[in-house]
Structure formats: C-alpha cells, structure tokens
Design a protein around this motif. Structure first.
Motif, PDB file in Angstrom:
ATOM      1  N   THR A  31       4.667  17.775 -90.700  1.00 42.57           N
ATOM      2  CA  THR A  31       5.730  18.589 -90.093  1.00 42.57           C
ATOM      3  C   THR A  31       6.945  18.628 -91.023  1.00 42.57           C
ATOM      4  O   THR A  31       7.994  18.084 -90.696  1.00 42.57           O
ATOM      5  CB  THR A  31       6.152  18.028 -88.729  1.00 42.57           C
ATOM      6  N   PRO A  32       6.825  19.289 -92.169  1.00 39.71           N
ATOM      7  CA  PRO A  32       7.972  19.294 -93.103  1.00 39.71           C
ATOM      8  C   PRO A  32       9.185  20.022 -92.532  1.00 39.71           C
ATOM      9  O   PRO A  32      10.316  19.702 -92.877  1.00 39.71           O
ATOM     10  CB  PRO A  32       7.416  20.026 -94.334  1.00 39.71           C
ATOM     11  N   ARG A  33       8.949  20.999 -91.609  1.00 41.07           N
ATOM     12  CA  ARG A  33      10.073  21.747 -91.034  1.00 41.07           C
ATOM     13  C   ARG A  33      10.900  20.916 -90.074  1.00 41.07           C
ATOM     14  O   ARG A  33      12.019  21.271 -89.742  1.00 41.07           O
ATOM     15  CB  ARG A  33       9.533  22.975 -90.299  1.00 41.07           C
ATOM     16  N   TYR A  34      10.319  19.799 -89.580  1.00 40.60           N
ATOM     17  CA  TYR A  34      11.041  18.965 -88.616  1.00 40.60           C
ATOM     18  C   TYR A  34      11.503  17.654 -89.252  1.00 40.60           C
ATOM     19  O   TYR A  34      11.673  16.654 -88.554  1.00 40.60           O
ATOM     20  CB  TYR A  34      10.148  18.668 -87.402  1.00 40.60           C
ATOM     21  N   ALA A  35      11.690  17.652 -90.544  1.00 39.95           N
ATOM     22  CA  ALA A  35      12.132  16.431 -91.236  1.00 39.95           C
ATOM     23  C   ALA A  35      13.521  16.003 -90.762  1.00 39.95           C
ATOM     24  O   ALA A  35      13.863  14.818 -90.843  1.00 39.95           O
ATOM     25  CB  ALA A  35      12.146  16.670 -92.748  1.00 39.95           C
ATOM     26  N   TYR A  36      14.318  16.957 -90.244  1.00 38.15           N
ATOM     27  CA  TYR A  36      15.673  16.609 -89.793  1.00 38.15           C
ATOM     28  C   TYR A  36      15.633  15.680 -88.579  1.00 38.15           C
ATOM     29  O   TYR A  36      16.614  14.988 -88.296  1.00 38.15           O
ATOM     30  CB  TYR A  36      16.487  17.871 -89.478  1.00 38.15           C
ATOM     31  N   ILE A  37      14.502  15.637 -87.860  1.00 40.29           N
ATOM     32  CA  ILE A  37      14.377  14.719 -86.711  1.00 40.29           C
ATOM     33  C   ILE A  37      14.467  13.276 -87.201  1.00 40.29           C
ATOM     34  O   ILE A  37      15.029  12.399 -86.530  1.00 40.29           O
ATOM     35  CB  ILE A  37      13.051  14.967 -85.965  1.00 40.29           C
ATOM     36  N   MET A  38      13.927  13.045 -88.402  1.00 40.98           N
ATOM     37  CA  MET A  38      13.952  11.697 -88.977  1.00 40.98           C
ATOM     38  C   MET A  38      15.386  11.246 -89.218  1.00 40.98           C
ATOM     39  O   MET A  38      15.702  10.061 -89.098  1.00 40.98           O
ATOM     40  CB  MET A  38      13.180  11.725 -90.302  1.00 40.98           C
ATOM     41  N   ILE A  39      16.247  12.176 -89.574  1.00 41.35           N
ATOM     42  CA  ILE A  39      17.652  11.846 -89.846  1.00 41.35           C
ATOM     43  C   ILE A  39      18.432  11.768 -88.534  1.00 41.35           C
ATOM     44  O   ILE A  39      19.388  11.007 -88.417  1.00 41.35           O
ATOM     45  CB  ILE A  39      18.276  12.921 -90.764  1.00 41.35           C
ATOM     46  N   ALA A  40      18.019  12.556 -87.529  1.00 38.19           N
ATOM     47  CA  ALA A  40      18.769  12.630 -86.270  1.00 38.19           C
ATOM     48  C   ALA A  40      18.760  11.288 -85.529  1.00 38.19           C
ATOM     49  O   ALA A  40      19.748  10.924 -84.893  1.00 38.19           O
ATOM     50  CB  ALA A  40      18.182  13.725 -85.370  1.00 38.19           C
ATOM     51  N   ILE A  41      17.643  10.556 -85.622  1.00 34.19           N
ATOM     52  CA  ILE A  41      17.532   9.303 -84.856  1.00 34.19           C
ATOM     53  C   ILE A  41      18.585   8.282 -85.299  1.00 34.19           C
ATOM     54  O   ILE A  41      19.338   7.767 -84.458  1.00 34.19           O
ATOM     55  CB  ILE A  41      16.104   8.722 -84.978  1.00 34.19           C
ATOM     56  N   PRO A  42      18.682   7.946 -86.615  1.00 31.19           N
ATOM     57  CA  PRO A  42      19.715   6.958 -86.993  1.00 31.19           C
ATOM     58  C   PRO A  42      21.136   7.458 -86.770  1.00 31.19           C
ATOM     59  O   PRO A  42      22.017   6.666 -86.405  1.00 31.19           O
ATOM     60  CB  PRO A  42      19.452   6.706 -88.490  1.00 31.19           C
ATOM     61  N   VAL A  43      21.354   8.772 -86.958  1.00 26.41           N
ATOM     62  CA  VAL A  43      22.725   9.295 -86.795  1.00 26.41           C
ATOM     63  C   VAL A  43      23.144   9.235 -85.325  1.00 26.41           C
ATOM     64  O   VAL A  43      24.233   8.754 -84.986  1.00 26.41           O
ATOM     65  CB  VAL A  43      22.805  10.741 -87.336  1.00 26.41           C
ATOM     66  N   LEU A  44      22.265   9.706 -84.428  1.00 22.43           N
ATOM     67  CA  LEU A  44      22.603   9.687 -82.998  1.00 22.43           C
ATOM     68  C   LEU A  44      22.571   8.259 -82.459  1.00 22.43           C
ATOM     69  O   LEU A  44      23.223   7.952 -81.465  1.00 22.43           O
ATOM     70  CB  LEU A  44      21.616  10.562 -82.210  1.00 22.43           C
ATOM     71  N   GLY A  45      21.811   7.380 -83.137  1.00 18.81           N
ATOM     72  CA  GLY A  45      21.794   5.968 -82.729  1.00 18.81           C
ATOM     73  C   GLY A  45      23.151   5.324 -82.884  1.00 18.81           C
ATOM     74  O   GLY A  45      23.502   4.418 -82.119  1.00 18.81           O
ATOM     75  N   VAL A  46      23.923   5.785 -83.863  1.00 18.20           N
ATOM     76  CA  VAL A  46      25.279   5.252 -84.055  1.00 18.20           C
ATOM     77  C   VAL A  46      26.146   5.579 -82.826  1.00 18.20           C
ATOM     78  O   VAL A  46      27.008   4.794 -82.433  1.00 18.20           O
ATOM     79  CB  VAL A  46      25.898   5.858 -85.339  1.00 18.20           C
TER      80      VAL A  46
END
Lengths: 446, 157
Positions: free
Chosen positions: A108-123
């Motif tokens: 799922t290369p188009r949804y790679a931003y989900i990988m970044i969203a988890i740590p950012v929203l975790g903050v």
C-alpha cells in the motif's frame, strides 16, 4: 438542527470549491509543518535539521508534492537525526526501514502516510482516530502501514531511551555501538506491549470495515461507535497486563474524543469526496478543450413530492345528480355557502387537465358518435334522507425524484415546478420545443 | 460549433483517466493471470531481499555469540532452520499477495467497464454524427442538382 448542519456543510463545500487550490496547499503545509516539528521534538538530535527555516522549507516542499513524499521525508529525517548520533546506528535504522518496506509497505504505497500519522497523533494522545478512519475509508490492507506506524513509534521511543540513558554519546565506539544496537533490539523484541497494540488497532480497523460494509441504515455511524467500543475494550485488556500511561480514564476520554473527531471528519469527507473541482484538457479533430468541471452540491435530503388523490366526496359527487340542483351547498374546504353553479365552477377549476378535456366538446362528440350512454354510478342515485357514505380514504402518492436530480440545488433556490402557473408552464414548453428544433438543426448543419 | 453532449462525455472520460483511471488503465494491459503472477513474483523477490537483510541484522545482534562459538556451531541445522523459516515466510506472503492482487484486479475491471461504456457512447455519437453529415451532404447535392435542372423561373433570386 439537521437542516442547519446540512446548510453549513453545503457552505463549507462551496468555499472549498472556490478556493480549492489555495486551501489544499495551506492544509498540506500545516500538516507537514506539524509532523516534521513533532518528529524533531521526539528525535531531533541534529540541530541543523531541527531549525525553523529548514522545517519551513521542507513543509513547503511537502505542500507542493504528493502525500507519499511527506512519509518518505519523515523516514529520511529520522535516519539523518540518528546519523548525527552514529553512522552505524543510522545504517541499522535505515536497514529496518528497508525491511519494513520490503515486507509490508510495498503493498500500500499510497497509504504510507498512515505510518507517520500514528506516532504524530500519538503525541496528542489520539492515535485511535487512525484505525477508525482507515476502517471507514480504506481497505483492510492498510493494517500493514498501521502496524508499521506502531513499530516506528516504539522504535523512536526506544532509540530515545537507549541513546539518552544507556550510552554516553561523547564516548561512543564500536563496543558501545554494539551494546547500543543490542539494547535497541532487545527492547523491541521484548516489547510484547507493542504486539498487543498492533493486535488491538488491527481489530478496531477490521471491525469498523466489516460493519460499514453491511447494508443497513447508519452503518457508518454504527461502525464508528462499535469501533470505539472495541478500542476501549482492547485497551482495558492491555491495561490488565501492561499498565497504560495515564490510566484507563485518560484512555477512555481520548478514545471518545477520537470517535467524535472521526464522526466530524467523516461527515465532511462524505461531501468533500468527489467535490473537488477538476481541470482537464483533451482534444478532438476540431478543438482543444480546457474544461473546468465543478460538481454540484448535494445536500443529502431527498425532496418528496406528495400528491394526494382524493376520491370525490359525497357532496361533490352528488352535484352530478339533478335532484340537488336547486340546493345550496357548503364548500367543505372553505366553509363558504355557495350556489350550485358557483360550486360547480370552483370544482371545474380544481379538476386536473384530463378531466377538463373530458368535459370539453371533444369527448362529448366522441361519445355521441360512438353512441355510448353515460352510465350513472350507483352511488349517485342516493335519496336525500339517507345518511351519506363514509368518506373514502385519500390515496397519497409520494413521488421520489430520480437520484440524478435529487437535491441538485444551492440552498435557497426554488425547484418546485408545481408552484409555476399555467403561463410559465406554457413558456417552458415553448422554450423546450425551440431548443429541440435548434439541436436538430445544429446536427444537420454540422 | 461546440457540441455540449460530446464535451460532457469527454470530460467524464478525462476526469476518470486523471484520477483512478491512471492505475486501472495500466492494469488493463495485462491478463488477470499475468498480472497476478507478475505481482507475486515481485513480492517474492522483495520478501527474499527483506529476509536477507533481516538475517544480516540478526547476525549483527548475535555477533558476539557467533564469533565466540564460530568453531563449535552446527551450521547444518542453522542452515536448515533458516531455509525452513524462509520457505514459510515465502509461502505466507505468496498466498497473501495472490489473493490481494486478484481482488485488486477484479475491482479495477469493474471501474474500467464503466469507462468502456462511456467510450462506446462517444464512438456511437461519432458514428451518428458522420451519418448526419453524410445525409446533409446528400441533401445539399440533391438540392444543387435540382437547381441546375430547374427553369429560370425556379431559381431563387
């Protein structure tokens, strides 16, 4: 209240359509700035890349490029910050990123931003929005980048802990480096809490996806509610084995906030999806076209045209008989006492067109020619003394318009054709006829 | 003269080609079996590369133990275990990618069928237009022939 919400939504949609290009840029810039700043806060070992100017420049680049560039930039930034600690450690982190891509992210290369969203929203303590939104809008394949995001969050936390506590950066050598790498890997492998969180997030996304796929009313809203409940239950289960930071109360509060945020976001997504203005270019033998397609706003409410078909009442039908010709009657609608002739005139005006035509000379002529006798229905032969029959129930016909034309309007615009008078209807018909002849003529001319 | 009906059809086609059609039209070049086999092969290559890097990281993690026990290690059993895990991971990812890309291909075909229907509509429109033009030419030719053979009195002045 619902109408007010729908009007507000329609206004937002109109504003978005007008300023789409600028709003997209601003939004992407804001998100990129937030993400890069958060990453620098967590793992910003290199002060050069944590400087505001560099962050602004990177955010501007991400604003003008697709979403995947932001995800790639975040991963590269992580490696650069770790590189400032040690080269070998940066190679180690880089290899982990490549392994994650080879096994999981390439699906799922188009949804790679989900990988970044988890740590950012975790903050901000709301990482639960990611599985809920992903379940509502995407396929279960996004579980892979979501789990990679959880792993990435733990990797950053472990690197921060190990680099800060266990190893002195000024005295880093090969032995210390091996010790550091071993500490990081040990922490990651022994972190069963991470596996539990991956399991819970995957379950929440699956639950939300399966329920919203079911064909019943309010499936999306129910999937958000049940997904939030599943998230809370999952975290309560985890808390039994690994106590959560801030306790169950904090988790409960932020889960509910996440659920509310997802509801709000999805309410707008349902109309913002496919409402973006499209600028396309194409050509044929004669012209080169520059087309700007602006989709119409659909407020979501169906307008129902209710047409009542009442059977004639006793009084109206009795006007057909000659026995009551001289008696005055009360109009049941207005309560006004009318002479029979005036009552008949009013009734004629209310009759539909077909009845008027039937009353005109054409039908009468046809009947005279065919020799048909007018048969009087049995109920017209009632005597004056008898009680009137019960009023037959009115038949209500609800006409639902085609989906194509359902509520294609700007708020405040009239659409009800029944409001037009006969003159306007005639004008419309003349215009339609003229248009048809013109189209035929154009095709012939061409 | 601009033909509104034609512009509407062509606009819808263009919007589709610009958005989801970009990926779907690429898939249309493949047969279903060819596409799935190609993607599964790519997955297996990527998994092999990832597994090799994972082994490398594991070797770095256990480097102390490996160096200390280099002489006494049972390399045959280690090799068998590595191969066993490799084949297991390969099988799992092959099955996942097979079904995943199969579903992906079928979904894209559904979108493409709408696209092809629109294309057929446009083609039909062009055919009708050509017929109308041909009829128009035949009419003007007939009128010209009638005007030539007619008397002076019949001419429009």
């Amino acid at each position: 209240m619902i109408e007010a919400m729908l009007e507000f939504r329609a206004k937002v949609c109109l504003i978005y359509q007008k300023f789409q290009f600028a709003l997209n840029l601003i939004f992407k810039f804001a998100v990129s700035f937030l993400v890069i700043t958060t990453l620098n806060t967590e793992i910003g070992y290199d002060p050069r890349f944590a400087a505001p100017g560099v962050v602004m420049m990177m955010s501007i680049i991400c604003a003008f490029t697709p979403g995947g560039v932001l995800a790639l930039m975040c991963l590269v930034l992580t490696v650069i910050h770790v590189y400032s600690v040690n080269v070998a450690l940066a190679v180690f982190v880089g290899l982990i990123m490549i392994i994650l891509y080879a096994f999981f992210l390439r699906f799922t290369p188009r949804y790679a931003y989900i990988m970044i969203a988890i740590p950012v929203l975790g903050v901000f303590n709301i990482p639960y929005t990611v599985p809920l939104l992903a379940g509502l809008t995407t396929s279960p394949a996004t579980i892979f980048p979501m789990c990679c995001g959880i792993f990435f969050r733990y990797l950053i936390a472990v690197i921060r802990n190990c680099v800060g506590i266990k190893v002195d950066l000024t005295k880093l050598n090969t032995d210390n480096l091996l010790e550091l790498v071993n500490a990081i890997v040990d922490n990651l492998l022994k972190s069963k809490e991470m596996l539990y969180f991956m399991g819970v997030f995957a379950m929440v996304e699956l639950v939300a996806f399966l329920i919203r796929k079911l064909k019943f009313s309010f499936s999306f809203e129910i999937s958000v509610v049940i997904g939030t409940a599943a998230c809370i239950l999952g975290h309560v289960f985890i808390d039994g084995r690994y106590p959560l930071n801030g306790g169950i109360g904090k988790m409960l509060m932020f889960s509910l906030i996440s659920g509310g945020l997802v509801m709000i976001v999805y309410a707008f997504l349902r109309i913002l999806d496919y409402t973006a203005v499209e600028n396309v270019q194409f050509e044929d033998d004669d012209y080169y076209y520059y087309v700007r397609a602006v989709p119409k706003i659909k407020s979501g409410l169906k307008k129902l045209n209710i047409r009542k078909m009442d059977a004639p009442t006793y009084f109206e039908s009795s006007m057909e008989s000659e026995a009551f010709e001289d008696d005055p009657f009360t109009d049941p609608r207005t309560g006004e006492v009318l002479e029979p002739e005036k009552f008949r005139e009013n009734r004629q005006k209310r009759k539909p067109k077909e009845a008027k035509k039937a009353a005109s000379g054409e039908e009468k002529k046809n009947r005279a020619e065919s020799g048909e006798e007018k048969k009087r229905p049995a109920f017209l032969n009632l005597k004056k003394d008898k009680k009137p029959e019960q009023k037959p129930e009115s038949k209500v016909v609800i006409e639902e318009p085609d989906e194509e034309h359902a509520m294609e309007r700007v708020p405040g615009e009239k659409l009800d054709k029944d409001d037009k008078n006969d003159k306007d209807k005639k004008d419309d018909k003349d215009k339609k006829d003229k248009k048809e002849t013109k189209v035929k003529k154009d095709i012939k001319d061409k | 003269m601009l033909d509104e009906k034609k512009v509407r059809i062509m606009t819808k086609l263009s919007i589709y080609e610009k958005t989801t059609g970009r990926y779907d039209i690429k898939l249309a070049k493949f047969y279903r079996s060819d596409y799935v086999h190609y993607q599964v092969l790519r997955t297996l290559i990527a998994v092999t590369l990832g597994y090799v890097l994972l082994l490398l990281l594991a070797a770095v993690y256990k480097s102390d133990y490996l160096i200390a026990e280099a002489v006494t290690l049972d390399y045959a059993s280690i090799g068998k275990a590595i191969l066993r895990y490799y084949l297991m991971i390969l099988a799992v990812f092959a099955v996942i990618s097979l079904f995943g890309y199969l579903i992906h291909y079928n979904v894209s075909r559904k979108h493409l069928s709408d696209y092809y229907n629109l294309l057929k509509k446009l083609k039909k429109y062009y055919v009708l237009k050509e017929e109308a033009e041909a009829e128009g030419i035949a009419d003007t030719a007939g009128q010209a022939a009638a005007a030539d053979t007619g008397t002076e009195g019949g001419r429009n002045l």
